[in-house]
Design a protein around this motif. Structure first.
Motif, PDB file in Angstrom:
ATOM      1  N   UNK A  32       0.837  -1.191   0.000  1.00 33.88           N
ATOM      2  CA  UNK A  32       0.000   0.000   0.000  1.00 33.88           C
ATOM      3  C   UNK A  32       0.868   1.236   0.000  1.00 33.88           C
ATOM      4  N   UNK A  33       0.648   2.126   0.970  1.00 33.52           N
ATOM      5  CA  UNK A  33       1.438   3.343   1.075  1.00 33.52           C
ATOM      6  C   UNK A  33       2.691   3.144   1.927  1.00 33.52           C
ATOM      7  N   UNK A  34       2.852   1.948   2.491  1.00 33.72           N
ATOM      8  CA  UNK A  34       3.996   1.672   3.339  1.00 33.72           C
ATOM      9  C   UNK A  34       5.170   1.166   2.496  1.00 33.72           C
ATOM     10  N   UNK A  35       6.285   1.864   2.562  1.00 32.24           N
ATOM     11  CA  UNK A  35       7.489   1.481   1.822  1.00 32.24           C
ATOM     12  C   UNK A  35       8.624   1.316   2.814  1.00 32.24           C
ATOM     13  N   UNK A  36       9.227   0.126   2.878  1.00 33.45           N
ATOM     14  CA  UNK A  36      10.318  -0.126   3.814  1.00 33.45           C
ATOM     15  C   UNK A  36      11.506  -0.736   3.091  1.00 33.45           C
ATOM     16  N   UNK A  37      12.677  -0.458   3.619  1.00 27.71           N
ATOM     17  CA  UNK A  37      13.925  -0.931   3.017  1.00 27.71           C
ATOM     18  C   UNK A  37      14.661  -1.837   3.997  1.00 27.71           C
ATOM     19  N   UNK A  38      15.311  -2.868   3.465  1.00 29.93           N
ATOM     20  CA  UNK A  38      16.164  -3.736   4.267  1.00 29.93           C
ATOM     21  C   UNK A  38      17.603  -3.491   3.833  1.00 29.93           C
ATOM     22  N   UNK A  39      18.371  -2.690   4.568  1.00 33.26           N
ATOM     23  CA  UNK A  39      19.747  -2.351   4.158  1.00 33.26           C
ATOM     24  C   UNK A  39      20.706  -3.532   4.262  1.00 33.26           C
ATOM     25  N   UNK A  40      20.255  -4.620   4.891  1.00 33.07           N
ATOM     26  CA  UNK A  40      21.113  -5.798   5.019  1.00 33.07           C
ATOM     27  C   UNK A  40      20.926  -6.788   3.875  1.00 33.07           C
ATOM     28  N   UNK A  41      19.947  -6.525   3.006  1.00 33.45           N
ATOM     29  CA  UNK A  41      19.693  -7.413   1.871  1.00 33.45           C
ATOM     30  C   UNK A  41      19.969  -6.648   0.588  1.00 33.45           C
ATOM     31  N   UNK A  42      21.208  -6.647   0.172  1.00 41.32           N
ATOM     32  CA  UNK A  42      21.621  -5.923  -1.033  1.00 41.32           C
ATOM     33  C   UNK A  42      22.333  -6.881  -1.987  1.00 41.32           C
ATOM     34  N   UNK A  43      22.159  -6.658  -3.277  1.00 45.51           N
ATOM     35  CA  UNK A  43      22.699  -7.544  -4.304  1.00 45.51           C
ATOM     36  C   UNK A  43      23.418  -6.727  -5.375  1.00 45.51           C
ATOM     37  N   UNK A  44      24.596  -7.173  -5.728  1.00 52.53           N
ATOM     38  CA  UNK A  44      25.367  -6.493  -6.774  1.00 52.53           C
ATOM     39  C   UNK A  44      24.858  -6.925  -8.147  1.00 52.53           C
ATOM     40  N   UNK A  45      24.867  -5.984  -9.083  1.00 55.25           N
ATOM     41  CA  UNK A  45      24.501  -6.282 -10.465  1.00 55.25           C
ATOM     42  C   UNK A  45      25.484  -5.581 -11.387  1.00 55.25           C
ATOM     43  N   UNK A  46      25.894  -6.287 -12.446  1.00 59.50           N
ATOM     44  CA  UNK A  46      26.878  -5.747 -13.395  1.00 59.50           C
ATOM     45  C   UNK A  46      26.566  -6.366 -14.749  1.00 59.50           C
ATOM     46  N   UNK A  47      26.226  -5.540 -15.739  1.00 56.80           N
ATOM     47  CA  UNK A  47      25.813  -6.136 -17.006  1.00 56.80           C
ATOM     48  C   UNK A  47      25.919  -5.224 -18.201  1.00 56.80           C
ATOM     49  N   UNK A  48      25.298  -5.682 -19.298  1.00 54.54           N
ATOM     50  CA  UNK A  48      25.311  -4.967 -20.567  1.00 54.54           C
ATOM     51  C   UNK A  48      23.906  -4.954 -21.149  1.00 54.54           C
ATOM     52  N   UNK A  49      23.660  -3.979 -22.026  1.00 54.39           N
ATOM     53  CA  UNK A  49      22.375  -3.897 -22.720  1.00 54.39           C
ATOM     54  C   UNK A  49      22.609  -3.571 -24.183  1.00 54.39           C
ATOM     55  N   UNK A  50      21.746  -4.087 -25.031  1.00 51.85           N
ATOM     56  CA  UNK A  50      21.797  -3.830 -26.466  1.00 51.85           C
ATOM     57  C   UNK A  50      20.365  -3.927 -26.967  1.00 51.85           C
TER      58      UNK A  50
END
Length: 249
Positions: free
Chosen positions: A223-241
């Motif tokens: 709903x209107x509640x937005x929460x973040x978990x700073x201990x659950x982070x994932x690295x991403x590294x890529x390409x687009x075409x």
């Protein structure tokens, strides 16, 4: 988990992302959908692939694409106020007062015209890519890349080729009722970055190729509640075409 206020651009991106998916979901996935391009990345240590799509126009719907460039829509801006909008009764004005207000309006109109011309020349870019192996193709496993360039013309974007550009990067992991409920966002770390190798703004289709990277942290939306978990982070590294549809073409 602490409360999080997503930046307005990320929220706008998520809302826009629902336009294609919502329309396609309500009408059934178009059978004539075309692949515009692909995004590949190492995400959380695993190699992943996403595709960008284009659905041509037909008698029931306009053309839609998940990778597109668009100009600023100046039609959404309010018109210059007239006498009535200013709360002024022109019949009560002297000739000098009327002349003064008309002169001010003419000056404001000139300034507004110049500003609108500048805004009309600006473009934005969004790449929304879908996981072809995800059963909920339209609403889950969606990766969104959006460079955060503002006040940039096509020429400005071209000048940035090969240079890092700040970007909002979002991965929608779960959805509820077609809307994102669990996602991973670059907002928390603020390290989202794109580098364009090729970028064109042709119509009906331009093109974008390049690289991106970020650390995406978990965000839950209920709903209107937005929460973040700073201990659950994932690295991403890529390409687009991918090809980029000219929005409105």
């Amino acid at each position: 988990m602490p409360n999080l206020i997503l930046n307005p651009r990320t929220l706008a991106i998520l809302i826009c992302a629902c336009v294609f998916t919502g329309a396609a979901h309500s009408e059934g996935f178009p059978t004539d959908v075309e692949v515009l391009g692909e995004v590949t990345a190492v995400f959380d240590g695993s190699e992943r692939q996403w595709l960008t799509f284009h659905s041509p126009a037909d008698t029931a719907r306009e053309a839609m694409a998940t990778a597109y460039w668009s100009g600023f829509d100046t039609s959404v801006l309010p018109d210059q106020p007239g006498f009535d909008d200013l709360g002024v009764d022109p019949d009560t004005l002297s000739d000098e007062e009327r002349a003064m207000i008309e002169m001010m309006q003419a000056q404001m109109a000139q300034i507004q015209s110049s500003v609108l011309d500048d805004l009309a020349a600006e473009v934005s870019i969004t790449v929304q890519a879908h996981d072809p192996e995800n059963p909920a193709l339209l609403t889950e496993g969606v990766l969104i890349l959006a460079p955060a360039g503002f006040n940039l013309t096509p020429e400005d974007w071209t000048d940035l080729l090969g240079q890092p550009v700040e970007a909002d990067i979002t991965y929608v992991e779960e959805s509820t009722g077609g809307l994102p409920s669990v996602l991973y966002s670059s907002d928390a770390r603020g390290d989202g970055e794109l580098i364009f190798d090729v970028l064109s703004f042709d119509s009906p289709f331009g093109r974008a190729t390049g690289r991106f990277s970020s650390t995406l942290c978990r965000v839950e939306m209920q709903g209107m509640q937005i929460t973040e978990d700073p201990d659950d982070c994932r690295a991403i590294d890529g390409r687009f075409d991918t090809e980029l549809m000219a929005d409105g073409a």
